[in-house]
Design an enzyme around this catalytic site. Structure first.
Site, PDB file in Angstrom:
ATOM      1  N   GLU A   1       0.984  -0.211  -4.881  1.00  0.00           N
ATOM      2  CA  GLU A   1       0.341   1.168  -5.051  1.00  0.00           C
ATOM      3  C   GLU A   1       1.402   2.103  -4.963  1.00  0.00           C
ATOM      4  OE1 GLU A   1      -3.460   3.594  -3.447  1.00  0.00           O
ATOM      5  OE2 GLU A   1      -2.203   2.470  -2.006  1.00  0.00           O
TER       6      GLU A   1
ATOM      7  N   ASP B   1       0.771  -1.299  -0.015  1.00  0.00           N
ATOM      8  CA  ASP B   1      -0.091  -0.002   0.192  1.00  0.00           C
ATOM      9  C   ASP B   1       0.767   1.299  -0.036  1.00  0.00           C
ATOM     10  OD1 ASP B   1      -2.719   1.610   0.337  1.00  0.00           O
ATOM     11  OD2 ASP B   1      -1.449   1.856   2.310  1.00  0.00           O
TER      12      ASP B   1
END
Length: 608
Positions: A296, A263
């Protein structure tokens, strides 16, 4: 005892045998540390070099413990293990010793799937009823054509419900979802059905409730670098660096996850950590086992693909398609409002839209990406962020003309990029996915008001009274409203039939992907994209066997001219009159046509 290595101690409580456990805590700011057992006398950990405290104790699996950390003669803290493998309850309670080797795996021959076969289904474990609840949905996903599930973060967070990005104990699988063995059983069952399992992990910050590390290991963080969540994690410290790399290996080895999604890595303030992490994984995991590493990364760093990562999430792709499907241009969609059709052409031909250009904030974003394979990008029409970061969590089925969304879905599922969908997309779920937490008191108030304040830049929420209508993240009903109602597929109504129609479309498209694209995707590259008109493009890719894939997409309300299809075999068209295919081709509104032209070599092989 010698300096710390993987051979002598790791962060946390690691069983040495069925009756003995080694406890290791890095607490450089502590004067002394003892381990307190729920049943039994406390025992002192022995100080070692570089701020470590270590103890070999006579105890086995299921033992509940916590640390008593003495900062000085007057101040001490009672804390959970920051590398707890399981919590008996919440993040503030007892940690538990876990026998990671105790689960008896059934599908021991599973080696994963090659990356180009990934069709990813992102889901929230809590919203589907915990690890066992997810397991009950696996056959449905296999029947649909999904090849991988991606679990939103499950690292232990405060309370019973949370998106997962407020986790504070990265080694502990969320206790309200089930036990470590139940999580392993879910993964084992998925493997038996041919499904890979990916885990979303958060290494860029800790949540706001339950993180005690700064009190006794201040060097875990660096005050000279800030992130949206506070002081940056200091990956320059070997102990911190290893804390997260060991965590990666725990998920891949002890739980046998097939990959990890990292993330918001743009918030990791260290230039080498991600490279070290991927290098370690690739060196330790056997080469014949498929392990997927995806990022990401708001910075669109194409160079990460040369460091051992398989792909990055393509937020540019979502944002561009969202503007074309809905006409929304508020907030971050502003960067995609101008010439969205040209941006669509660039993302299909080159991957990222932003490759060094400035955003609305005046900052350059991205790196050139046209040299990368299309499988280096994870494409999606929506995900947890893009639905949940709407004030009321609406899905595209409520925001876009249905035929336009059906055409965009064909692009999603049949382009050479790796498709990702969010739970419920495959049957046109209408339930929202709202932002939910389980905080209390002042923190709950701050989160609720902060959430509502996020929307002040949106035209619909300029009025503070409108913002007051945004659901309270901490209300149980907010979580309950976010659970997809799969039973809607069984309704004997027009709505039920509409859900079944969506599911039939997904099955049809994914069957085409399995039979026509899987054997050809490895080694694919873009050939070019032509803008046909407003909201309409024609994209072509060379596939690994020399074949040519073509997708003509028209998300506009007017028909446009396109090249004829004489040399192509049509694999899919949105409806029977998607186009007038000859003598000159016209692409009708809200349509997608996907076609394939075999190479001469393939045609000769087919003839033989």
């Amino acid at each position: 005892m010698p300096l710390r290595t993987d051979q002598n101690w790791r962060h946390g409580a690691v069983m040495l045998d069925s009756q003995h456990t080694r406890f290791a805590l890095w607490a450089p700011d502590a004067q002394s540390v003892s381990v307190e057992f729920e049943n039994g006398p406390a025992q002192a950990l022995q100080p070692e070099q570089d701020g470590w405290f270590v103890l070999d104790a006579e105890c086995g699996a299921g033992t509940r413990y916590r640390y008593n950390v003495a900062l000085d003669a007057q101040n001490n803290l009672i804390v959970p293990d920051p590398a707890s493998r399981a919590q008996a309850g919440d993040v503030h309670g007892y940690s538990m010793v876990v026998d990671q080797a105790g689960y008896q795996w059934q599908n021991t021959e599973w080696q994963g799937r090659p990356w180009h076969e990934a069709v990813i289904y992102e889901l929230h474990v809590g919203a589907l009823g915990g690890y066992q609840g997810v397991e009950q949905r696996l056959q449905h996903l296999v029947d649909t054509g999904i090849t991988a599930i991606e679990l939103m973060p499950i690292a232990q967070f405060p309370g019973d419900r949370n998106w997962g990005y407020d986790g504070v104990l990265p080694y502990a699988a969320q206790s309200s979802y089930g036990t470590p063995d139940q999580l392993k059983h879910l993964i084992d069952t998925a493997h038996g059905l041919g499904l890979a399992v990916i885990l979303d992990v958060v290494y860029n910050h800790f949540g706001p409730d339950g993180n005690y590390l700064g009190a006794y290991a201040s060097h875990f963080f660096r005050s000279d670098k800030k992130t949206p969540w506070g002081d940056a994690i200091d990956f320059r410290r070997r102990e911190v660096h290893d804390f997260f790399i060991d965590n990666t290996m725990m998920w891949l080895q002890d739980y046998r996850f097939d990959g990890l999604r990292f993330d918001a890595v743009h918030a990791i303030e260290d230039p080498t950590f991600l490279e070290d992490l991927a290098k370690h994984v690739r060196e330790v995991i056997p080469a014949d086992r498929h392990v997927w590493l995806t990022l990401e990364n708001e910075f669109n760093e194409a160079g990460r693909m040369d460091q051992g990562y398989d792909a990055q999430w393509n937020d540019d792709g979502h944002n561009t398609l969202h503007v074309l499907l809905t006409g929304e241009t508020d907030a971050y969609y502003t960067d995609f409002a101008e010439k969205p059709t040209q941006k669509l052409a660039r993302l299909l031909g080159e991957g990222f839209v932003y490759q060094g250009e400035s955003t609305r904030h005046g900052h350059a974003r991205g790196e050139p990406s046209g040299h990368l394979s299309p499988t280096s990008f994870v494409l999606f029409l929506q995900n947890h962020d893009q639905i949940g970061n709407r004030a009321f969590g609406e899905r595209l089925v409520q925001l876009s003309p249905p035929p336009a969304l059906q055409a965009a879905t064909a692009l999603l599922l049949l382009s050479p990029m790796i498709p990702l969908m969010f739970m419920g997309d495959e049957w046109g779920a209408s339930e929202p996915f709202l932002f939910f937490t389980d905080f209390h008191d002042e923190l709950a108030d701050a989160v609720r008001e902060g959430r509502r304040g996020e929307f002040k830049d949106f035209a619909a929420f300029k009025d503070p009274a409108k913002r007051e209508q945004i659901p309270d993240p901490n209300a149980l009903k907010t979580f309950e409203a976010s659970r997809p109602g799969f039973d809607a597929l069984l309704l004997d109504t027009d709505k039920g039939q509409d859900h079944r129609n969506w599911l039939a479309l997904y099955k049809t498209l994914l069957d085409i992907r399995r039979t026509e694209l899987f054997p050809r995707l490895h080694g694919a590259s873009a050939l070019g994209v032509k803008v046909l008109g407003d909201k309409a493009v024609s994209a072509r890719w060379k596939l690994g066997d020399g074949s040519e894939l073509r997708i003509d997409l028209n998300l506009g309300t007017e028909a446009v001219d396109t090249d004829d299809y004489a040399a192509y075999r049509v694999l899919h068209q949105s409806h029977a009159k998607s186009a007038e295919l000859s003598p000159s081709a016209t692409l009708n509104p809200y349509t997608a046509i996907v076609s394939l032209k075999l190479s001469d070599v393939v045609e000769e092989q087919d003839e033989q």
